[in-house]
Design a protein around this motif. Structure first.
Motif, PDB file in Angstrom:
ATOM      1  N   ARG A  64      -9.138   2.993  66.730  1.00 33.13           N
ATOM      2  CA  ARG A  64      -9.994   4.168  66.485  1.00 33.13           C
ATOM      3  C   ARG A  64     -10.782   4.016  65.184  1.00 33.13           C
ATOM      4  NH1 ARG A  64      -6.252   6.976  69.404  1.00 33.13           N
ATOM      5  NH2 ARG A  64      -4.683   7.226  67.799  1.00 33.13           N
ATOM      6  N   LEU A  65     -10.095   3.578  64.117  1.00 32.59           N
ATOM      7  CA  LEU A  65     -10.752   3.433  62.816  1.00 32.59           C
ATOM      8  C   LEU A  65     -11.854   2.372  62.842  1.00 32.59           C
ATOM      9  CD1 LEU A  65      -7.690   3.742  60.399  1.00 32.59           C
ATOM     10  CD2 LEU A  65      -9.575   5.378  60.670  1.00 32.59           C
ATOM     11  N   PHE A  66     -11.688   1.355  63.670  1.00 29.32           N
ATOM     12  CA  PHE A  66     -12.729   0.333  63.825  1.00 29.32           C
ATOM     13  C   PHE A  66     -13.859   0.817  64.733  1.00 29.32           C
ATOM     14  CE2 PHE A  66      -9.471  -2.910  62.513  1.00 29.32           C
ATOM     15  CZ  PHE A  66     -10.188  -3.425  61.442  1.00 29.32           C
ATOM     16  N   GLY A  67     -13.684   1.989  65.354  1.00 33.14           N
ATOM     17  CA  GLY A  67     -14.728   2.552  66.208  1.00 33.14           C
ATOM     18  C   GLY A  67     -14.522   2.299  67.681  1.00 33.14           C
ATOM     19  N   GLY A  68     -13.365   1.733  68.049  1.00 32.63           N
ATOM     20  CA  GLY A  68     -13.089   1.418  69.447  1.00 32.63           C
ATOM     21  C   GLY A  68     -12.354   2.525  70.168  1.00 32.63           C
ATOM     22  N   ALA A  69     -12.085   2.291  71.445  1.00 26.82           N
ATOM     23  CA  ALA A  69     -11.364   3.235  72.304  1.00 26.82           C
ATOM     24  C   ALA A  69      -9.991   2.642  72.626  1.00 26.82           C
ATOM     25  CB  ALA A  69     -12.153   3.485  73.581  1.00 26.82           C
ATOM     26  N   GLU A 122       5.914  -2.603  75.918  1.00 25.67           N
ATOM     27  CA  GLU A 122       4.603  -3.190  76.232  1.00 25.67           C
ATOM     28  C   GLU A 122       4.161  -4.119  75.102  1.00 25.67           C
ATOM     29  OE1 GLU A 122       0.005  -1.786  77.082  1.00 25.67           O
ATOM     30  OE2 GLU A 122       1.560  -0.259  76.910  1.00 25.67           O
ATOM     31  N   TYR A 123       4.044  -5.404  75.421  1.00 24.49           N
ATOM     32  CA  TYR A 123       3.692  -6.403  74.409  1.00 24.49           C
ATOM     33  C   TYR A 123       2.431  -7.192  74.753  1.00 24.49           C
ATOM     34  CZ  TYR A 123       8.414  -5.541  72.731  1.00 24.49           C
ATOM     35  OH  TYR A 123       9.544  -4.945  72.238  1.00 24.49           O
ATOM     36  N   ASP A 124       1.825  -6.915  75.897  1.00 25.47           N
ATOM     37  CA  ASP A 124       0.742  -7.781  76.365  1.00 25.47           C
ATOM     38  C   ASP A 124      -0.668  -7.269  76.064  1.00 25.47           C
ATOM     39  OD1 ASP A 124       0.842  -5.654  78.153  1.00 25.47           O
ATOM     40  OD2 ASP A 124       0.342  -6.892  79.883  1.00 25.47           O
ATOM     41  N   ARG A 125      -0.806  -6.102  75.467  1.00 29.20           N
ATOM     42  CA  ARG A 125      -2.139  -5.532  75.222  1.00 29.20           C
ATOM     43  C   ARG A 125      -2.871  -6.309  74.128  1.00 29.20           C
ATOM     44  NH1 ARG A 125      -3.024   0.934  74.740  1.00 29.20           N
ATOM     45  NH2 ARG A 125      -1.321   0.837  76.243  1.00 29.20           N
ATOM     46  N   LEU A 126      -4.106  -6.681  74.434  1.00 34.75           N
ATOM     47  CA  LEU A 126      -4.961  -7.421  73.501  1.00 34.75           C
ATOM     48  C   LEU A 126      -6.333  -6.761  73.510  1.00 34.75           C
ATOM     49  CD1 LEU A 126      -5.847  -9.857  71.737  1.00 34.75           C
ATOM     50  CD2 LEU A 126      -6.054 -11.181  73.837  1.00 34.75           C
ATOM     51  N   TYR A 127      -6.680  -6.142  72.389  1.00 34.70           N
ATOM     52  CA  TYR A 127      -7.979  -5.478  72.265  1.00 34.70           C
ATOM     53  C   TYR A 127      -9.020  -6.457  71.746  1.00 34.70           C
ATOM     54  CZ  TYR A 127      -5.460  -0.987  72.287  1.00 34.70           C
ATOM     55  OH  TYR A 127      -4.684   0.086  72.610  1.00 34.70           O
ATOM     56  N   GLN A 128     -10.220  -6.359  72.291  1.00 34.33           N
ATOM     57  CA  GLN A 128     -11.380  -7.070  71.756  1.00 34.33           C
ATOM     58  C   GLN A 128     -12.428  -6.007  71.437  1.00 34.33           C
ATOM     59  OE1 GLN A 128     -14.041  -9.137  74.449  1.00 34.33           O
ATOM     60  NE2 GLN A 128     -14.244 -10.808  72.975  1.00 34.33           N
ATOM     61  N   LEU A 129     -12.740  -5.859  70.160  1.00 29.02           N
ATOM     62  CA  LEU A 129     -13.746  -4.907  69.716  1.00 29.02           C
ATOM     63  C   LEU A 129     -14.970  -5.686  69.282  1.00 29.02           C
ATOM     64  CD1 LEU A 129     -11.544  -2.528  67.531  1.00 29.02           C
ATOM     65  CD2 LEU A 129     -11.968  -2.435  69.999  1.00 29.02           C
ATOM     66  N   THR A 130     -16.122  -5.307  69.828  1.00 31.42           N
ATOM     67  CA  THR A 130     -17.370  -5.994  69.490  1.00 31.42           C
ATOM     68  C   THR A 130     -18.379  -4.973  68.978  1.00 31.42           C
ATOM     69  OG1 THR A 130     -16.914  -7.504  71.327  1.00 31.42           O
ATOM     70  CG2 THR A 130     -19.097  -7.614  70.333  1.00 31.42           C
ATOM     71  N   PRO A 131     -18.723  -5.063  67.683  1.00 36.66           N
ATOM     72  CA  PRO A 131     -19.730  -4.141  67.145  1.00 36.66           C
ATOM     73  C   PRO A 131     -21.109  -4.471  67.706  1.00 36.66           C
ATOM     74  CG  PRO A 131     -18.502  -5.238  65.372  1.00 36.66           C
ATOM     75  CD  PRO A 131     -18.155  -5.915  66.657  1.00 36.66           C
ATOM     76  N   GLY A 132     -21.833  -3.447  68.133  1.00 33.47           N
ATOM     77  CA  GLY A 132     -23.187  -3.632  68.650  1.00 33.47           C
ATOM     78  C   GLY A 132     -24.229  -3.427  67.565  1.00 33.47           C
ATOM     79  N   ALA A 133     -25.441  -3.826  67.847  1.00 36.64           N
ATOM     80  CA  ALA A 133     -26.545  -3.681  66.898  1.00 36.64           C
ATOM     81  C   ALA A 133     -26.810  -2.214  66.578  1.00 36.64           C
ATOM     82  CB  ALA A 133     -27.806  -4.328  67.457  1.00 36.64           C
ATOM     83  N   ASP A 134     -26.502  -1.321  67.531  1.00 38.02           N
ATOM     84  CA  ASP A 134     -26.734   0.101  67.330  1.00 38.02           C
ATOM     85  C   ASP A 134     -25.580   0.797  66.616  1.00 38.02           C
ATOM     86  OD1 ASP A 134     -24.826  -0.040  69.306  1.00 38.02           O
ATOM     87  OD2 ASP A 134     -25.871   1.274  70.711  1.00 38.02           O
ATOM     88  N   GLY A 135     -24.541   0.032  66.228  1.00 36.15           N
ATOM     89  CA  GLY A 135     -23.394   0.609  65.539  1.00 36.15           C
ATOM     90  C   GLY A 135     -22.249   0.980  66.461  1.00 36.15           C
ATOM     91  N   VAL A 189     -19.251   0.430  69.096  1.00 37.82           N
ATOM     92  CA  VAL A 189     -18.258  -0.628  69.244  1.00 37.82           C
ATOM     93  C   VAL A 189     -17.812  -0.679  70.700  1.00 37.82           C
ATOM     94  CG1 VAL A 189     -15.954  -1.401  68.572  1.00 37.82           C
ATOM     95  CG2 VAL A 189     -17.469  -0.399  66.858  1.00 37.82           C
ATOM     96  N   ARG A 190     -17.936  -1.844  71.289  1.00 35.19           N
ATOM     97  CA  ARG A 190     -17.511  -2.063  72.678  1.00 35.19           C
ATOM     98  C   ARG A 190     -16.048  -2.470  72.666  1.00 35.19           C
ATOM     99  NH1 ARG A 190     -18.534  -7.050  76.257  1.00 35.19           N
ATOM    100  NH2 ARG A 190     -17.909  -6.281  78.283  1.00 35.19           N
ATOM    101  N   THR A 191     -15.237  -1.820  73.477  1.00 29.15           N
ATOM    102  CA  THR A 191     -13.810  -2.119  73.569  1.00 29.15           C
ATOM    103  C   THR A 191     -13.509  -2.781  74.903  1.00 29.15           C
ATOM    104  OG1 THR A 191     -13.309  -0.149  72.262  1.00 29.15           O
ATOM    105  CG2 THR A 191     -11.479  -1.149  73.469  1.00 29.15           C
ATOM    106  N   VAL A 192     -12.903  -3.947  74.854  1.00 27.55           N
ATOM    107  CA  VAL A 192     -12.439  -4.626  76.060  1.00 27.55           C
ATOM    108  C   VAL A 192     -10.939  -4.761  75.919  1.00 27.55           C
ATOM    109  CG1 VAL A 192     -12.539  -6.718  77.453  1.00 27.55           C
ATOM    110  CG2 VAL A 192     -14.610  -5.878  76.327  1.00 27.55           C
TER     111      VAL A 192
END
Length: 169
Positions: free
Chosen positions: A129-134, A143-156, A158-161
């Motif tokens: 959340r603090l990084f701007g992701g969901a 649960e040990y397998d969750r891996l978030y990928q946060l990618t900041p966009g040009a518009d500010g 943050v894309r969460t995968v």
């Protein structure tokens, strides 16, 4: 009197030229994972054999992403989760205080290139959340397998995968 004015102009020009570079100091991607499976419910447990395998899987998944910085809480299990990737890349794991998530976020935002953060089930959603992701739902105790990928966009934005670190047999 001339020298201070000239020095001031040169300093101002230098700062103006460097300002655009500061905008590029944001990481290109932020990966966040929970530590691998832990051995016991002790105060500071190590990883189980399964947790060590998961740490190797995480290193394999992220090994070619260009990670430039790895951050872990001081616990044994998070450091052991980060270590295989750190060894593979030849970089040192930076420790952070899980009780001060905003300090970590501010530090990471000054870095460039992809970054890995290893944390805990009760700290990762807030970091996302603090990084701007969901962050999605809560992370279960088992649960040990969750891996978030946060990618900041040009518009500010943050894309969460949400990825997964599969378990090896």
């Amino acid at each position: 009197m001339k020298l201070p004015a000239r020095l001031f102009r040169c300093l101002s020009l230098s700062l103006a030229m460097l300002a655009p570079c500061a905008a590029f100091a944001e990481p290109s991607a932020i990966y966040l994972v929970r530590h691998g499976e832990k051995a016991t419910a002790d105060q500071d447990p190590a990883l189980t054999t399964q947790g060590q395998k998961r740490a190797q899987v995480i290193a394999a998944i992220l090994g070619r992403t260009g990670i430039t910085s790895i951050h872990s809480t001081p616990t044994q299990r998070t450091r052991q989760t980060a270590q295989p990737l750190a060894q593979r890349l030849g970089i040192e794991v930076q420790l952070y205080d899980p009780g001060a998530p905003k300090a970590l976020v501010e530090k990471v935002k000054t870095l460039s290139g992809p970054v890995l953060v290893v944390g805990h089930s009760n700290t990762l959603p807030e970091l996302v959340r603090l990084f701007g992701g969901a962050p999605g739902g809560d992370i279960g105790d088992d649960e040990y397998d969750r891996l978030y990928q946060l990618t900041p966009g040009a518009d500010g934005a943050v894309r969460t995968v949400l990825l997964s670190s599969p378990m090896l047999p």
